[in-house]
Design an enzyme around this catalytic site. Structure first.
Site, PDB file in Angstrom:
ATOM      1  N   LYS A   1     -18.304  12.428  -8.483  1.00 39.62           N
ATOM      2  CA  LYS A   1     -19.123  12.259  -7.643  1.00 39.62           C
ATOM      3  C   LYS A   1     -20.506  12.836  -7.474  1.00 39.62           C
ATOM      4  O   LYS A   1     -21.658  12.470  -7.174  1.00 39.62           O
ATOM      5  CB  LYS A   1     -18.398  12.287  -6.283  1.00 39.62           C
ATOM      6  CG  LYS A   1     -17.099  11.694  -5.933  1.00 39.62           C
ATOM      7  CD  LYS A   1     -17.343  10.259  -5.599  1.00 39.62           C
ATOM      8  CE  LYS A   1     -15.991   9.380  -5.822  1.00 39.62           C
ATOM      9  NZ  LYS A   1     -14.822   9.889  -5.415  1.00 39.62           N
TER      10      LYS A   1
ATOM     11  N   ASP B   1     -11.001  18.881   0.428  1.00 38.09           N
ATOM     12  CA  ASP B   1     -11.508  17.921  -0.530  1.00 38.09           C
ATOM     13  C   ASP B   1     -12.911  17.601  -0.339  1.00 38.09           C
ATOM     14  O   ASP B   1     -13.377  17.214   0.539  1.00 38.09           O
ATOM     15  CB  ASP B   1     -10.376  16.546  -0.395  1.00 38.09           C
ATOM     16  CG  ASP B   1     -10.964  15.617  -1.405  1.00 38.09           C
ATOM     17  OD1 ASP B   1     -11.948  15.902  -2.251  1.00 38.09           O
ATOM     18  OD2 ASP B   1     -10.532  14.467  -1.254  1.00 38.09           O
TER      19      ASP B   1
ATOM     20  N   TRP C   1      -9.144   8.876   1.797  1.00 38.03           N
ATOM     21  CA  TRP C   1      -8.627   9.827   0.950  1.00 38.03           C
ATOM     22  C   TRP C   1      -7.825  10.828   1.729  1.00 38.03           C
ATOM     23  O   TRP C   1      -6.983  11.160   0.837  1.00 38.03           O
ATOM     24  CB  TRP C   1      -9.965  10.417   0.127  1.00 38.03           C
ATOM     25  CG  TRP C   1     -10.717   9.586  -0.493  1.00 38.03           C
ATOM     26  CD1 TRP C   1     -11.952   9.225  -0.347  1.00 38.03           C
ATOM     27  CD2 TRP C   1     -10.467   8.989  -1.705  1.00 38.03           C
ATOM     28  NE1 TRP C   1     -12.389   8.110  -1.276  1.00 38.03           N
ATOM     29  CE2 TRP C   1     -11.237   7.973  -2.187  1.00 38.03           C
ATOM     30  CE3 TRP C   1      -9.070   8.894  -2.335  1.00 38.03           C
ATOM     31  CZ2 TRP C   1     -11.298   7.365  -3.222  1.00 38.03           C
ATOM     32  CZ3 TRP C   1      -9.081   7.912  -3.642  1.00 38.03           C
ATOM     33  CH2 TRP C   1     -10.043   7.260  -3.984  1.00 38.03           C
TER      34      TRP C   1
END
Ligand SMILES: *Cc1c(COP(=O)(O)O)cnc(C)c1O
Length: 354
Positions: A191, A167, A100
């Site tokens: 998530k 993030d 990511w």
């Protein structure tokens, strides 16, 4: 039979949230209308949006500190470029801790110079780099707090004189941090907060408006702030379910309460991984994630047996990501300690068979 859902994302949500959400799809607050067929400008939905935004700030302890919470479209992946669009004038620092952050770096490079302040690519992102140097005067420094795929988590954040961007897609609302050390936090809902389709962005307003480029409205945090996160039609259902999940979390005592449970869950699982001769942990111990535990069988011949035992016990979503292989147990907020117990029982049974 209700399954034990260890899925990495979209992921498990509290049962009571699912129930309330499904009722609201049929009849929202006794209005005779579905939540998803009313105007987003209606009083009822505006209230949902405002409650969701303030709950986010409240849970993070950021009320009255100059932050705004937005619920945007495009997933965390959209934030990879929106962050750079809004903040990157000349150069930004990125800590590369896996897939990511790699993707975030790729987008940022379209807007300016990217300095990789550290990377753990050399060991397929098994660890979190430490002791790296952060140059001063960056437009911002970007980190990924929890590496969903590799199962590592940043425990200690660097100090920097630049705005800190993070993030937090896969560990938002899971542990206590001083969230005021961050200037921008983003997290895809799916998530640990709600269904896919909305992204939480918490931004300190004073860091905005400093780049010289023109920003298209939909990419402009200021445009979204000025319209109270309703610049265009928001993802009404994902926002509503996120609100229910945050209320659920608040009612149980907020982040401090869930952190205790999350610690118990991960301790239980990691101690089994460490004690068992048939399993090996993937991530470096010091950097292990409390949310996503990655591990392998020491003998691949046991895979068939283990997989069928998992299936029989109703355990879902344990396959590792293709870039790591093996297994990954995602233990997000709504996963119960009992579910982890069921998994650990199977793992110790495997040990006897192995
Ligand atoms: C899943 C994930 C993303 C991507 O989220 P999308 O909402 O699918 O764009 C980004 N960062 C992290 C840490 C993730 O776990």
């Amino acid at each position: 039979m209700k399954k034990h859902n260890f899925s990495a994302g979209p992921c498990i949500l509290p049962q009571e949230v699912l129930l309330k959400a499904s009722e609201s799809v049929m009849d929202f607050n006794g209005s005779g209308l579905s939540l998803i067929e009313i105007s987003h400008r209606s009083k009822d939905f505006v209230e949902v949006m405002e409650t969701t935004r303030s709950l986010a700030l409240e849970l993070l302890g950021l009320e009255g500190k100059g932050y705004t919470a937005l619920f945007l479209h495009g997933g965390a992946s959209m934030e990879f470029l929106m962050v750079a669009y809004n903040l990157l004038e000349t150069k930004a620092g990125y800590l590369n801790t896996g897939t990511w952050s790699d993707k975030a770096i790729k987008e940022a490079k379209l807007f300016g110079e990217v300095i990789e302040v550290g990377s753990s690519k050399d060991e397929n992102f098994k660890y979190i780099p430490k002791g790296y140097n952060v140059p001063s005067g960056l437009d911002y420094l970007h980190l990924t707090s929890n590496n969903t795929i590799f199962g590592t988590q940043v425990k200690k954040f660097p100090t920097t004189d630049s705005p800190l961007v993070c993030d937090m897609s896969s560990d938002i609302f899971s542990r206590q941090l001083d969230f005021s050390t961050f200037d921008l936090i983003y997290a895809g809902a799916q998530k640990n907060m709600g269904p896919a389709g909305t992204t939480l962005v918490v931004v300190k307003e004073e860091i905005l408006g400093k780049v010289s480029r023109q920003i298209p409205s939909m990419m402009d945090y200021k445009a979204h702030i000025s319209k109270d996160s309703m610049f265009n039609t928001p993802a009404v259902f994902p926002v509503y379910v996120s609100m229910l999940t945050m209320q659920w979390l608040k009612d149980m005592g907020g982040i401090p309460a869930i952190e205790e449970i999350n610690k118990k869950k991960s301790r239980l699982l990691y101690s089994e991984i460490d004690l068992s001769p048939v399993f090996d942990g993937y991530a470096n111990k010091a950097d292990r994630s409390h949310m996503n535990a990655t591990f392998n069988l020491t003998d691949d011949k046991l895979k068939e047996t283990f997989d069928s035992m998992l299936k029989e016990a109703g355990i879902n979503g344990l396959n590792g990501h293709r870039s790591v292989g093996g297994y990954r147990a995602s233990m997000y907020n709504a996963l119960s300690l009992e579910s982890v117990g069921v998994l650990v029982d199977i793992m110790s049974e495997m040990e006897r068979k192995g």
